[in-house]
Design an enzyme around this catalytic site. Structure first.
Site, PDB file in Angstrom:
ATOM      1  N   ASN A 141      10.833   0.832   5.293  1.00 17.78           N
ATOM      2  CA  ASN A 141      11.435   0.956   3.960  1.00 17.78           C
ATOM      3  C   ASN A 141      11.642   2.442   3.676  1.00 17.78           C
ATOM      4  O   ASN A 141      10.677   3.179   3.487  1.00 17.78           O
ATOM      5  CB  ASN A 141      10.491   0.323   2.929  1.00 17.78           C
ATOM      6  CG  ASN A 141      11.013   0.440   1.504  1.00 17.78           C
ATOM      7  OD1 ASN A 141      11.894   1.246   1.210  1.00 17.78           O
ATOM      8  ND2 ASN A 141      10.458  -0.361   0.602  1.00 17.78           N
ATOM      9  N   HIS A 170      18.623  -3.527   0.211  1.00 19.42           N
ATOM     10  CA  HIS A 170      17.538  -2.571   0.392  1.00 19.42           C
ATOM     11  C   HIS A 170      16.538  -3.182   1.378  1.00 19.42           C
ATOM     12  O   HIS A 170      16.098  -4.322   1.208  1.00 19.42           O
ATOM     13  CB  HIS A 170      16.864  -2.306  -0.955  1.00 19.42           C
ATOM     14  CG  HIS A 170      15.540  -1.646  -0.821  1.00 19.42           C
ATOM     15  ND1 HIS A 170      15.379  -0.490  -0.105  1.00 19.42           N
ATOM     16  CD2 HIS A 170      14.309  -1.999  -1.272  1.00 19.42           C
ATOM     17  CE1 HIS A 170      14.097  -0.154  -0.135  1.00 19.42           C
ATOM     18  NE2 HIS A 170      13.428  -1.049  -0.828  1.00 19.42           N
ATOM     19  N   CYS A 174      13.657   2.614  -5.125  1.00 17.45           N
ATOM     20  CA  CYS A 174      14.440   1.968  -4.060  1.00 17.45           C
ATOM     21  C   CYS A 174      15.810   1.490  -4.540  1.00 17.45           C
ATOM     22  O   CYS A 174      16.651   1.095  -3.725  1.00 17.45           O
ATOM     23  CB  CYS A 174      13.653   0.815  -3.453  1.00 17.45           C
ATOM     24  SG  CYS A 174      12.113   1.351  -2.685  1.00 17.45           S
TER      25      CYS A 174
HETATM   26  N1  COA Z   1      -2.873  -4.413   8.032  1.00 18.50           N
HETATM   27  C1  COA Z   1      -3.790  -5.394   7.949  1.00 18.50           C
HETATM   28  N2  COA Z   1      -4.090  -6.011   6.801  1.00 18.50           N
HETATM   29  C2  COA Z   1      -3.431  -5.602   5.700  1.00 18.50           C
HETATM   30  C3  COA Z   1      -2.471  -4.580   5.702  1.00 18.50           C
HETATM   31  C4  COA Z   1      -2.208  -3.967   6.955  1.00 18.50           C
HETATM   32  N3  COA Z   1      -1.274  -3.004   7.088  1.00 18.50           N
HETATM   33  N4  COA Z   1      -1.993  -4.414   4.465  1.00 18.50           N
HETATM   34  C5  COA Z   1      -2.631  -5.290   3.681  1.00 18.50           C
HETATM   35  N5  COA Z   1      -3.509  -6.006   4.418  1.00 18.50           N
HETATM   36  C6  COA Z   1      -4.427  -7.065   3.991  1.00 18.50           C
HETATM   37  C7  COA Z   1      -4.778  -6.971   2.529  1.00 18.50           C
HETATM   38  O1  COA Z   1      -5.798  -6.006   2.331  1.00 18.50           O
HETATM   39  C8  COA Z   1      -5.241  -8.382   2.240  1.00 18.50           C
HETATM   40  O2  COA Z   1      -6.559  -8.501   2.685  1.00 18.50           O
HETATM   41  P1  COA Z   1      -7.604  -9.370   1.845  1.00 18.50           P
HETATM   42  O3  COA Z   1      -7.054 -10.769   1.847  1.00 18.50           O
HETATM   43  O4  COA Z   1      -8.867  -9.202   2.632  1.00 18.50           O
HETATM   44  O5  COA Z   1      -7.652  -8.745   0.480  1.00 18.50           O
HETATM   45  C9  COA Z   1      -4.350  -9.227   3.148  1.00 18.50           C
HETATM   46  O6  COA Z   1      -3.804  -8.334   4.135  1.00 18.50           O
HETATM   47  C10 COA Z   1      -3.236  -9.929   2.436  1.00 18.50           C
HETATM   48  O7  COA Z   1      -2.623  -9.005   1.564  1.00 18.50           O
HETATM   49  P2  COA Z   1      -1.369  -9.392   0.715  1.00 18.50           P
HETATM   50  O8  COA Z   1      -0.937  -8.212  -0.101  1.00 18.50           O
HETATM   51  O9  COA Z   1      -1.601 -10.673   0.012  1.00 18.50           O
HETATM   52  O10 COA Z   1      -0.328  -9.643   1.909  1.00 18.50           O
HETATM   53  P3  COA Z   1       1.181 -10.034   1.854  1.00 18.50           P
HETATM   54  O11 COA Z   1       1.439 -11.123   2.800  1.00 18.50           O
HETATM   55  O12 COA Z   1       1.665 -10.193   0.444  1.00 18.50           O
HETATM   56  O13 COA Z   1       1.906  -8.751   2.447  1.00 18.50           O
HETATM   57  C11 COA Z   1       3.049  -6.795   1.704  1.00 18.50           C
HETATM   58  C12 COA Z   1       1.727  -7.493   1.847  1.00 18.50           C
HETATM   59  C13 COA Z   1       2.845  -5.446   1.028  1.00 18.50           C
HETATM   60  C14 COA Z   1       3.649  -6.589   3.101  1.00 18.50           C
HETATM   61  C15 COA Z   1       3.993  -7.684   0.878  1.00 18.50           C
HETATM   62  O14 COA Z   1       3.362  -8.099  -0.298  1.00 18.50           O
HETATM   63  C16 COA Z   1       5.262  -6.975   0.525  1.00 18.50           C
HETATM   64  O15 COA Z   1       6.085  -6.695   1.385  1.00 18.50           O
HETATM   65  N6  COA Z   1       5.496  -6.717  -0.776  1.00 18.50           N
HETATM   66  C17 COA Z   1       6.669  -6.037  -1.222  1.00 18.50           C
HETATM   67  C18 COA Z   1       6.553  -4.596  -0.885  1.00 18.50           C
HETATM   68  C19 COA Z   1       7.822  -3.877  -1.121  1.00 18.50           C
HETATM   69  O16 COA Z   1       8.856  -4.318  -0.703  1.00 18.50           O
HETATM   70  N7  COA Z   1       7.737  -2.744  -1.804  1.00 18.50           N
HETATM   71  C20 COA Z   1       8.840  -1.920  -2.073  1.00 18.50           C
HETATM   72  C21 COA Z   1       9.669  -2.554  -3.111  1.00 18.50           C
HETATM   73  S1  COA Z   1      11.110  -1.694  -3.280  1.00 18.50           S
END
Ligand code: COA
Length: 344
Positions: free
Chosen positions: A287, A257, A115
């Site tokens: 993204n 980004h 990214c």
């Molecule tokens: N729908 C429903 N539930 C989902 C889900 C979806 N699409 N994706 C994940 N979950 C669940 C997980 O399984 C987890 O369940 P659990 O508690 O039973 O294990 C719960 O939601 C919480 O997951 P978590 O990863 O802690 O959520 P979060 O609030 O951190 O959000 C992201 C997850 C991925 C959206 C967030 O961490 C994020 O945006 N991270 C950065 C990603 C990114 O920018 N990547 C590219 C970098 S360049």
């Protein structure tokens, strides 16, 4: 930036999105997720995906042609393509993109920084211009992450979309609008496993064993990536503003980004700037990896959020880990996008 060689001046901007829209409701019909979860955790309402048989080069060519048209340019010395989803593992995709654009025998290569790819590619092209190796460059960011996401992975499938964006750079003066005035790039390879496709490279292939299916897909540790993205983008944007000689509060727009709407809000908070200085199109495209910044620039330029004379800092963060940012005074140009991005 070099104080001796020519400056690199942004003179054209273009972008392209594949026409197929994948909404949160579409995903909720196939996976254990909901529109509400995706919107509230990421700010994303829909994303675009390529059709079967399409590839990254198809999007890159469309974006590149639009950037050239926007610049009214027909000379290109080098094509730098930022992508982590090349058409094939070998060779690079850039030479084919250049050829299909009618740019015969120009230098063309890929840059791989996930990214952050677009910022790294801009820095690389600017270095070639500063050294006198090139007088002009087409910098394209294009990715098709829909091709490397595990079909059942609700987290990554909710976030990523396909797309391409490009800028045309020409040699010019550091005092011109559009000249890149500050640049910062960094990496932390000790955290490479936070964002990876584990199989398919020399490490796995040299074992002589076939890859585990799960290892052939993109994987990401969401929580730590979130924290690292905020920390490094905020620090990099600050460093670049400083290198440009600008106080942070005089920066008119920060185009980051588009990883997650909550990441943008957290960076705004950390660098103490109002959220309305952070243009965003993540709700409509998700993204889009290396395409993210030029797609956001095209959207902001087309809807009037980005205008000539504004102080702008671009910031990226991604796998590697890698991060980087670039400062410029926005030039007077007409961006050429696919069409105004419709609301979801
Ligand atoms: N729908 C429903 N539930 C989902 C889900 C979806 N699409 N994706 C994940 N979950 C669940 C997980 O399984 C987890 O369940 P659990 O508690 O039973 O294990 C719960 O939601 C919480 O997951 P978590 O990863 O802690 O959520 P979060 O609030 O951190 O959000 C992201 C997850 C991925 C959206 C967030 O961490 C994020 O945006 N991270 C950065 C990603 C990114 O920018 N990547 C590219 C970098 S360049």
């Amino acid at each position: 930036m070099s104080d001796t060689g020519p400056a690199s001046v942004v003179a054209g901007l273009g972008a392209w999105l594949p026409p197929t829209v994948l909404t949160n409701a579409d995903l909720a019909g196939r996976l254990d997720t909901t529109d509400e979860w995706i919107r509230s955790r990421t700010g994303i309402r829909q994303r675009r995906v390529i059709a079967p048989g399409e590839a990254t080069s198809d999007l890159a060519v469309e974006a590149g042609l639009r950037a050239l048209k926007s610049a009214e340019a027909n000379e290109v010395d080098v094509v730098v393509l930022a992508t982590s989803t090349p058409d094939r593992p070998c060779p690079a995709t850039a030479p084919e993109v250049a050829d299909r654009m009618g740019l015969t025998e120009v230098a063309a290569f890929d840059v791989s920084a996930v990214c952050t790819g677009f910022v790294y590619a801009l820095g690389t092209a600017a270095g070639l211009i500063a050294s006198g190796c090139a007088r002009s460059a087409l910098v394209i960011g294009a990715d098709t992450f829909s091709t490397i996401l595990a079909p059942e992975d609700r987290t990554t499938r909710a976030i990523f979309g396909d797309g391409a964006g490009a800028v045309y750079l020409r040699a010019g003066l550091a005092t011109e609008q559009g000249a890149l005035r500050g640049l910062h790039m960094g990496s932390d390879g000790s955290r490479s496993e936070l964002i990876e496709v584990r199989a398919g490279g020399s490490r796995q292939r040299s074992t002589g064993r076939p890859a585990e299916s799960a290892d052939t897909y993109f994987a990401m540790a969401g929580r730590p990536v979130f924290a690292q993205a905020v920390r490094h983008m905020a620090a990099s944007v600050r460093t670049t503003a400083q290198r440009a000689g600008w106080d942070m509060d005089t920066v008119d727009r920060v185009v980051l980004h588009q990883a997650n709407a909550r990441i943008l809000a957290a960076v705004a908070d950390q660098i103490d700037l109002p959220a309305d200085r952070f243009p965003s199109n993540i709700d409509r495209v998700g993204n889009t990896v290396a395409a993210s910044i030029p797609l956001a620039l095209t959207d902001a330029s087309s809807n009037g959020q980005l205008t000539a004379g504004q102080r702008v800092v671009l910031g990226g963060f991604g796998g590697g880990l890698t991060w980087g940012s670039v400062a410029l005074v926005w030039p007077d140009l007409t961006a050429i996008g696919p069409e105004p991005l419709p609301d979801a």
